[in-house]
Design a protein around this motif. Structure first.
Motif, PDB file in Angstrom:
ATOM      1  N   VAL A   1      52.219  33.709  44.144  1.00 10.64           N
ATOM      2  CA  VAL A   1      50.790  33.555  44.419  1.00 10.64           C
ATOM      3  C   VAL A   1      50.069  34.885  44.275  1.00 10.64           C
ATOM      4  O   VAL A   1      49.002  34.970  43.630  1.00 10.64           O
ATOM      5  CB  VAL A   1      50.581  32.974  45.838  1.00 10.64           C
ATOM      6  N   LEU A   2      50.624  35.947  44.844  1.00  8.32           N
ATOM      7  CA  LEU A   2      49.972  37.247  44.781  1.00  8.32           C
ATOM      8  C   LEU A   2      49.953  37.799  43.363  1.00  8.32           C
ATOM      9  O   LEU A   2      48.957  38.414  42.934  1.00  8.32           O
ATOM     10  CB  LEU A   2      50.670  38.231  45.724  1.00  8.32           C
ATOM     11  N   ARG A   3      51.019  37.609  42.615  1.00  7.61           N
ATOM     12  CA  ARG A   3      51.043  38.059  41.228  1.00  7.61           C
ATOM     13  C   ARG A   3      49.966  37.349  40.407  1.00  7.61           C
ATOM     14  O   ARG A   3      49.269  37.964  39.591  1.00  7.61           O
ATOM     15  CB  ARG A   3      52.427  37.797  40.610  1.00  7.61           C
ATOM     16  N   ALA A   4      49.815  36.054  40.626  1.00  8.99           N
ATOM     17  CA  ALA A   4      48.789  35.301  39.902  1.00  8.99           C
ATOM     18  C   ALA A   4      47.391  35.786  40.275  1.00  8.99           C
ATOM     19  O   ALA A   4      46.510  35.933  39.411  1.00  8.99           O
ATOM     20  CB  ALA A   4      48.932  33.816  40.202  1.00  8.99           C
ATOM     21  N   GLN A   5      47.153  36.053  41.549  1.00  4.89           N
ATOM     22  CA  GLN A   5      45.846  36.525  41.987  1.00  4.89           C
ATOM     23  C   GLN A   5      45.544  37.918  41.428  1.00  4.89           C
ATOM     24  O   GLN A   5      44.410  38.199  41.002  1.00  4.89           O
ATOM     25  CB  GLN A   5      45.788  36.547  43.520  1.00  4.89           C
TER      26      GLN A   5
ATOM     27  N   VAL B   1      42.822  41.603  37.536  1.00  2.00           N
ATOM     28  CA  VAL B   1      42.878  42.590  36.451  1.00  2.00           C
ATOM     29  C   VAL B   1      42.078  42.107  35.245  1.00  2.00           C
ATOM     30  O   VAL B   1      41.341  42.879  34.608  1.00  2.00           O
ATOM     31  CB  VAL B   1      44.342  42.867  36.052  1.00  2.00           C
ATOM     32  N   GLU B   2      42.198  40.845  34.927  1.00  2.00           N
ATOM     33  CA  GLU B   2      41.438  40.283  33.804  1.00  2.00           C
ATOM     34  C   GLU B   2      39.931  40.375  34.051  1.00  2.00           C
ATOM     35  O   GLU B   2      39.155  40.713  33.138  1.00  2.00           O
ATOM     36  CB  GLU B   2      41.840  38.833  33.562  1.00  2.00           C
TER      37      GLU B   2
ATOM     38  N   ASP C   1      37.248  42.537  31.780  1.00  2.00           N
ATOM     39  CA  ASP C   1      36.072  41.911  31.172  1.00  2.00           C
ATOM     40  C   ASP C   1      34.793  42.615  31.596  1.00  2.00           C
ATOM     41  O   ASP C   1      33.817  42.723  30.836  1.00  2.00           O
ATOM     42  CB  ASP C   1      36.001  40.448  31.557  1.00  2.00           C
ATOM     43  N   ALA C   2      34.810  43.128  32.864  1.00  2.00           N
ATOM     44  CA  ALA C   2      33.639  43.841  33.355  1.00  2.00           C
ATOM     45  C   ALA C   2      33.499  45.228  32.720  1.00  2.00           C
ATOM     46  O   ALA C   2      32.417  45.771  32.647  1.00  2.00           O
ATOM     47  CB  ALA C   2      33.698  43.977  34.879  1.00  2.00           C
TER      48      ALA C   2
END
Length: 456
Positions: free
Chosen positions: A441-445, A450-451, A455-456
């Motif tokens: 769960v934490l890796r996915a979050q 990061v993505e 993008d920002a």
């Protein structure tokens, strides 16, 4: 670019700060428990000697059985404790949610108290506690189990405030208050022994510690400045609060119903598959195991509020999970080795050599300390609605396997068998899946975060 690096350094610093604060609270809770352990341990051992010397081995076995009955109640807080802890951790951000959760939780607990009290009366009237608990003929009766459970029922509406203190990061206070229970039990047993009170009166007071603990936590929590400030404001409610309570209460109710079937059924299983002497052997070893087990439990419990307050920051949560896991592994290993090395000597002294406790029983109890300690960080991380739903599934599987496995191993191995069944169930259905789920769960979050930053 400089701005991006500044944000990264800020995120790392914030994550490290959160992990450091949480580790300190774990050390604080564990440290207080360890400092008070000689006092509480001595009180438990003296209580054991007084019970066996003054009332006999059978009364001692029944006393430990009745005292553990509240832990078997699957709906002691209707699952609202999870919502209370989470809301308390977010008190600074949402006082209205906290007030509404407290109001609804107290109402639930009053209903629970009335339900348990009514059930006690029904059991006494139509079935009999002696038949339900498998008590020996000389100690069968309806009075003392009913009175003991009534005392526990009275304490329920006040139990919500212990959860408030945990959510506020004041778990160390809860640890100190709970450590007074063995002292209270010793005083009550000593008074019964000095005044030659009946076994019925003695057994009826075995749950008094629940009431005293909850009342003291109630007084401390209500005096907390954050709580006083929030409760003095105008009450507010919203449908989101109701959803929050239901979303965590239902899976927590399932967890609360499943965990006792794994951890608190050993004595009941032994009463039906073994002899009363096996219960005595188990109870003597448990007097040494429980203080050690409580150290890893209170240390892990302090993490709930930290994970709840950092829920929106996966980087801080990952740093906290890693550091708390390392600390828990060390703490569990030290506890299990200590139990194996000194447990047999302490237990022999406690019963003055009248009960022979096998070393193998301390070995499996030590394994249970280590497994549960490693499970604590992930178990306290998975306390949002989705995490509790996952844990509910794990706990159901754990209970479904643990109970029949305890019966099977109890027939052949006695007290060692029921504890071994618990170790295997916790390892396979709690520790491994919850750890894997937490990191995934934490890796996915973090990957998503990061993505977004890129993008920002």
């Amino acid at each position: 670019m400089r701005s991006s690096r500044s944000l990264q350094r800020y995120a790392v610093g914030k994550s490290g700060s959160a992990a450091t604060g949480a580790t300190f609270r774990m050390l604080e809770s564990a440290g207080i428990r360890v400092l008070l352990l000689p006092i509480t341990g001595l009180c438990v051992l003296l209580s054991t000697r007084l019970l066996i010397g003054g009332y006999g081995t059978e009364t001692y076995a029944v006393y430990t059985l009745v005292a553990s009955l509240p832990l078997v109640i699957p709906v002691s807080d209707f699952g609202v404790g999870a919502a209370v802890t989470n809301a308390s951790a977010r008190l600074a951000d949402d006082g209205a949610e906290f007030r509404e959760v407290i109001r609804r939780s107290r109402r639930f607990l009053v209903i629970a108290a009335v339900a348990i009290a009514s059930l006690c009366v029904l059991i006494s009237t139509f079935f009999g506690w002696g038949n339900l608990l498998g008590l020996p003929p000389g100690l069968s009766g309806n009075v003392f189990p009913c009175v003991a459970m009534m005392i526990f029922a009275i304490s329920l509406p006040f139990s919500v405030w212990m959860r408030v203190l945990i959510g506020l990061g004041r778990n160390a206070i809860v640890v100190a208050v709970q450590s007074c229970i063995p002292v209270l039990n010793l005083v009550l047993i000593l008074m019964c022994t000095l005044f030659d009170a009946s076994a019925t009166l003695l057994l009826s007071t075995s749950t008094a510690g629940f009431l005293v603990t909850n009342l003291v936590c109630f007084g401390i929590a209500r005096r907390d400045s954050r709580v006083k400030r929030s409760l003095c404001q105008a009450a507010a409610s919203s449908s989101a609060v109701v959803v929050s309570i239901v979303g965590t209460a239902v899976p927590m109710l399932i967890i609360s119903a499943s965990i006792p079937l794994t951890f608190q059924m050993d004595r009941l299983v032994l009463t039906h598959v073994a002899k009363v002497s096996d219960i005595a052997v188990y109870s003597v070893a448990a007097t040494v195991f429980l203080p050690v087990f409580s150290v890893v439990q209170v240390a892990g419990r302090s993490l709930w509020g930290d994970f709840a307050s950092n829920r929106a920051d996966p980087e801080a949560s990952l740093a906290l999970l890693r550091r708390s896991l390392l600390f828990s592994i060390i703490l569990g290993a030290v506890g299990s080795v200590s139990l194996l090395l000194i447990g047999p000597f302490v237990a022999s002294w406690a019963v003055d050599g009248s009960i022979d406790v096998p070393v193998g029983l301390f070995l499996v109890f030590g394994a249970l300390v280590l497994v549960q300690s490693v499970h604590n960080p992930s178990g306290n991380f998975l306390t949002d609605a989705a995490g509790l739903k996952f844990q509910a599934i794990c706990m159901i599987l754990m209970a479904v396997v643990s109970l029949p496995l305890s019966v099977f191993l109890g027939f052949s191995l006695g007290a060692i068998g029921v504890v071994l069944a618990t170790v295997l169930a916790v390892l396979v259905f709690a520790m491994i899946p919850c750890l894997a789920r937490s990191f995934l769960v934490l890796r996915a979050q973090i990957n998503y975060l990061v993505e977004v930053r890129q993008d920002a």
